[in-house]
Scaffold this active site. Sequence first.
Site, PDB file in Angstrom:
ATOM      1  N   HIS A 122       0.808  -1.215   0.000  1.00  0.00           N
ATOM      2  CA  HIS A 122       0.000   0.000   0.000  1.00  0.00           C
ATOM      3  C   HIS A 122       0.841   1.264   0.000  1.00  0.00           C
ATOM      4  O   HIS A 122       1.905   1.338   0.633  1.00  0.00           O
ATOM      5  CB  HIS A 122      -0.951   0.000   1.193  1.00  0.00           C
ATOM      6  N   ASP A 123       0.373   2.267  -0.720  1.00  0.00           N
ATOM      7  CA  ASP A 123       0.929   3.621  -0.735  1.00  0.00           C
ATOM      8  C   ASP A 123       2.337   3.712  -1.320  1.00  0.00           C
ATOM      9  O   ASP A 123       3.031   4.706  -1.133  1.00  0.00           O
ATOM     10  CB  ASP A 123       0.933   4.235   0.684  1.00  0.00           C
ATOM     11  N   GLY A 140       5.020  -1.176   2.790  1.00  0.00           N
ATOM     12  CA  GLY A 140       4.199   0.004   2.548  1.00  0.00           C
ATOM     13  C   GLY A 140       4.994   1.294   2.492  1.00  0.00           C
ATOM     14  O   GLY A 140       6.059   1.434   3.097  1.00  0.00           O
TER      15      GLY A 140
END
Length: 260
Positions: A122-123, A140
Site C-alpha cells: 500500500h501507498d 508500505g
Amino acid sequence: MAAGIHPSAVIEPGARLGENVRIGAFCHIGEDVIIGDGCEFGPHCSVAGPTTIGRDNRFIGHCAIGGEPQDKKYAGEHVELVIGDRNLFREFVTINRGTGSGGGVTRIGNDNWMLAYTHVAHDCVVGNHCVFSNNATLAGHVTVGDHVILSGFAGIHQFCRIGAHAFIGMGAFVNGDVPPFVMVAQDGYGRPRGINSEGLKRRGFDSTRISAIKRAYRALYIAGSSLDEARGKLAELAGESEDVRALLDFIDSGERPLLR
C-alpha cells in the site's frame, strides 16, 4: 460475450474496458475498475477497484491487482491503485491499493517489468523503467525512482526510498534510504557496494558523468567522514555535476536514515 473476453471471465457491472482488451479464462474484473486500450490479462487474474490501468499493460497470469491494503488500520476508506502504460506483470504479482492515512493511492509508472511473485504494498510509488526480479518485495509507503533494479528476493522496509538508477542485489534487505546510482549487496541487511556503473553505461551516461558519481560515492561511503562532512563535500562536487546535485537533494529530503 465480447470478443477478446473468455466466456469464463467475470466482468462486474461498472467496470470500464478500453478497446482491444483481452481477458483470459477465469479472470475477475471488479466494479470501479478502468482498463485502458490494448491491455492483456492471462488466466486467473483478478483486479479489484478502485483501480485505473493505463494502456498496453500485460498481466501474464494469476496476478492479484488492486486488493485491499494489508494494514490493520484500514477501515474501508476510498483508496486507489493507479498503473501507467506498457508495464509487464508476470505470474502471481500482487499490488495493493493505498490507505486512508498514507495518501490513499499506490502508483506504478510506465514501462516496468515486475517478475513472478513480486509484491508492491500500500501507498508505494514506483517510477518508470524499473525491473523487479522474482520475489522482490516492497513494504508500505516505499518510493522507487526510475531505472531501479531489484534482484530476486530483495526486500525493502516500509517508508524507505530507492533513488533512480540504484541496483539492489539478490536477497538484500534494505532498511534505509538508498541514494541514486548506488549498488547494494546482501550482508545481513543490505550494504552499499559501489555505484551501478554498468547500468549507467547502458543508459548512456558518459565517463565524465560516471566519474563524478564515483567521486560522490567515495565522499559519502569510503572517506570515513560523518554524514554532515560528506554533505559538505557533495555540495562542492554538485557545482560541477547535476547527477551529484540529484544525489545530494535525495539525501537532504529523506526522513528515514540513509543506508551507510
